[in-house]
Motif scaffolding. Structure first.
Motif, mmCIF file in Angstrom:
data_model
loop_
_atom_site.group_PDB
_atom_site.id
_atom_site.type_symbol
_atom_site.label_atom_id
_atom_site.label_comp_id
_atom_site.label_asym_id
_atom_site.label_seq_id
_atom_site.Cartn_x
_atom_site.Cartn_y
_atom_site.Cartn_z
ATOM 1 N N ALA A 29 0.829 -1.205 0.000
ATOM 2 C CA ALA A 29 0.000 0.000 0.000
ATOM 3 C C ALA A 29 0.865 1.257 0.000
ATOM 4 N N GLU A 30 1.940 1.242 0.781
ATOM 5 C CA GLU A 30 2.840 2.398 0.817
ATOM 6 C C GLU A 30 3.492 2.629 -0.539
ATOM 7 N N GLU A 31 3.876 1.554 -1.213
ATOM 8 C CA GLU A 31 4.487 1.687 -2.536
ATOM 9 C C GLU A 31 3.491 2.267 -3.536
ATOM 10 N N LEU A 32 2.255 1.775 -3.491
ATOM 11 C CA LEU A 32 1.233 2.282 -4.406
ATOM 12 C C LEU A 32 0.908 3.738 -4.116
ATOM 13 N N CYS A 33 0.762 4.066 -2.841
ATOM 14 C CA CYS A 33 0.427 5.444 -2.474
ATOM 15 C C CYS A 33 1.542 6.398 -2.872
ATOM 16 N N SER A 34 2.764 5.968 -2.687
ATOM 17 C CA SER A 34 3.902 6.818 -3.029
ATOM 18 C C SER A 34 3.925 7.120 -4.522
ATOM 19 N N SER A 35 3.763 6.097 -5.335
ATOM 20 C CA SER A 35 3.786 6.324 -6.783
ATOM 21 C C SER A 35 2.564 7.122 -7.229
ATOM 22 N N ASN A 36 1.411 6.853 -6.617
ATOM 23 C CA ASN A 36 0.212 7.624 -6.963
ATOM 24 C C ASN A 36 0.373 9.086 -6.568
#
Length: 63
Positions: A29-36
């Protein structure tokens, strides 16, 4: 956190497995949120630039 189940000496603790799954999910989730967030920031910067250019050219910005 216990890695071994206190009730069954030969099996993993279900709480430990749940914890590991939660940690992996949080990392994803952190990886997705960061890229988003990077993409959103980039697009917001572009919108602000385009609004400034439109305003400078005397063109009304639609709502």
């Amino acid at each position: 956190m216990m890695k071994e189940c206190p009730f069954h000496s030969r099996s993993k603790c279900e709480i430990w497995v749940d914890y590991q799954v939660a940690c992996a999910t949080l990392q994803e989730a952190e990886e997705l949120c960061s890229s988003n967030w990077k993409k959103i920031s980039y697009l917001l910067d572009r919108v602000n630039l385009l609004e400034a250019l439109l305003t400078e050219a005397g063109i009304a910005i639609p709502e």
